[in-house]
Design a protein around this motif. Structure first.
Motif, PDB file in Angstrom:
ATOM      1  N   ASP A 166       0.852  -1.185   0.000  1.00 57.91           N
ATOM      2  CA  ASP A 166       0.000   0.000   0.000  1.00 57.91           C
ATOM      3  C   ASP A 166       0.891   1.239   0.000  1.00 57.91           C
ATOM      4  OD1 ASP A 166      -1.878   1.944   0.273  1.00 57.91           O
ATOM      5  OD2 ASP A 166      -2.529   1.373   2.285  1.00 57.91           O
ATOM      6  N   PRO A 167       0.860   2.048  -1.060  1.00 58.73           N
ATOM      7  CA  PRO A 167       1.730   3.234  -1.107  1.00 58.73           C
ATOM      8  C   PRO A 167       1.513   4.180   0.082  1.00 58.73           C
ATOM      9  CG  PRO A 167       0.741   2.818  -3.255  1.00 58.73           C
ATOM     10  CD  PRO A 167       0.065   1.901  -2.284  1.00 58.73           C
ATOM     11  N   LYS A 168       0.267   4.236   0.586  1.00 60.66           N
ATOM     12  CA  LYS A 168      -0.028   5.133   1.703  1.00 60.66           C
ATOM     13  C   LYS A 168       0.306   4.512   3.060  1.00 60.66           C
ATOM     14  CE  LYS A 168      -3.781   7.383  -0.834  1.00 60.66           C
ATOM     15  NZ  LYS A 168      -5.230   7.733  -0.842  1.00 60.66           N
ATOM     16  N   ARG A 169       0.543   3.185   3.052  1.00 62.59           N
ATOM     17  CA  ARG A 169       0.854   2.453   4.280  1.00 62.59           C
ATOM     18  C   ARG A 169      -0.145   2.782   5.405  1.00 62.59           C
ATOM     19  NH1 ARG A 169       6.079   0.037   4.444  1.00 62.59           N
ATOM     20  NH2 ARG A 169       6.402  -0.715   2.313  1.00 62.59           N
ATOM     21  N   GLN A 170      -1.439   2.695   5.060  1.00 59.87           N
ATOM     22  CA  GLN A 170      -2.478   2.959   6.049  1.00 59.87           C
ATOM     23  C   GLN A 170      -2.445   1.895   7.144  1.00 59.87           C
ATOM     24  OE1 GLN A 170      -6.022   3.071   3.683  1.00 59.87           O
ATOM     25  NE2 GLN A 170      -5.632   5.136   2.907  1.00 59.87           N
TER      26      GLN A 170
END
Length: 253
Positions: A121-125
């Motif tokens: 996940d690019p946002k690393r939620q």
């Protein structure tokens, strides 16, 4: 020339992305094995075709790095469906301890898939990470429960592992400690290394004796193969955690 660490990382990603294909093949082989004694499969045939097709699609998407996070989450949802189905489907005619083993292993694989999705996940939620860690913690707690409360699992461990109950207590403490760490989110890197060793040990010495599980405990051959494959995925997941996750520690005031 690639370093050893890079080769390990590539190997873990390779196995995690190809696991949907393995799951599709072993599911079909299990249903084929059961077909020798059944006139109708325990799962609606249309559902089987849909899930096998989704397994293959998710596997391709994960392998080709196209929408890898989304494909992994969809695949985790499929595993959740089968975890529920394997435990509640009376048509399977499996005993309680078999259904618990199968559902527990699925919970562990779901947790690892969600953690893999988090890393992609690019946002690393944080939601995927927290849910994945929690499910892995539940899986480890269930492993400790099965080892001490299920006669079949207890006998299988004592049959294959020297040291008697003391060895069982040691593994139980390892499972419970690891479960607490994953549920709280602390010391993940260190505890993942411990679980790499523990999972590899249990898979090699207990789970891999297919003749014991099929002849003595009357499990389907391909059912036990699926459980071994689940263990390999979970082992790969612990290696991934050790390589990619840091230790979250308590800070004193």
């Amino acid at each position: 020339m690639a370093s050893a660490g890079m080769l390990i990382d590539r190997g873990t990603v390779f196995l995690l992305c190809r696991y949907p294909f393995i799951n599709a093949v072993t599911l079909l082989m299990l249903l084929g094995e059961r077909a020798k004694r059944e006139s109708y499969p325990p799962v609606e045939p249309r559902l089987i075709y849909i899930h096998v097709g989704l397994y293959v699609i998710c596997g391709f998407f994960m392998s080709l790095r196209w929408k890898r996070k989304e494909a992994t989450v969809v695949y985790a949802g499929q595993l959740a469906f089968f975890a529920y189905n394997m435990y509640t489907n009376s048509s399977l005619k499996y005993k309680e301890w078999m259904r618990v083993r199968m559902a527990t292993r699925h919970v562990g694989t779901i947790g690892m898939c969600l953690l893999f999705a988090h890393l992609n996940d690019p946002k690393r939620q944080g939601f995927l990470r927290k849910l994945g860690e929690g499910l892995v913690g539940i899986y480890l707690f269930c492993c400790a429960y099965l080892l001490n409360s299920t006669t079949e699992d207890k006998k299988a461990f004592l049959w294959h592992v020297p040291g008697g109950d003391w060895s069982r207590y040691a593994i139980t403490i390892m499972y419970l400690t690891s479960s607490l760490c994953f549920m709280s989110g602390y010391f993940l890197r260190d505890i993942a290394l411990c679980m790499v060793i523990t999972t590899a040990f249990m898979t090699s010495f207990v789970e891999s004796d297919i003749s014991y599980w099929t002849v003595r405990l009357h499990m389907d051959y391909w059912n036990q193969v699926r459980l071994i494959a689940d263990n390999i995925l979970i082992l790969t997941g612990f290696i991934m955690i050790f390589r990619k996750f840091g230790n979250r520690v308590m800070k004193s005031d």
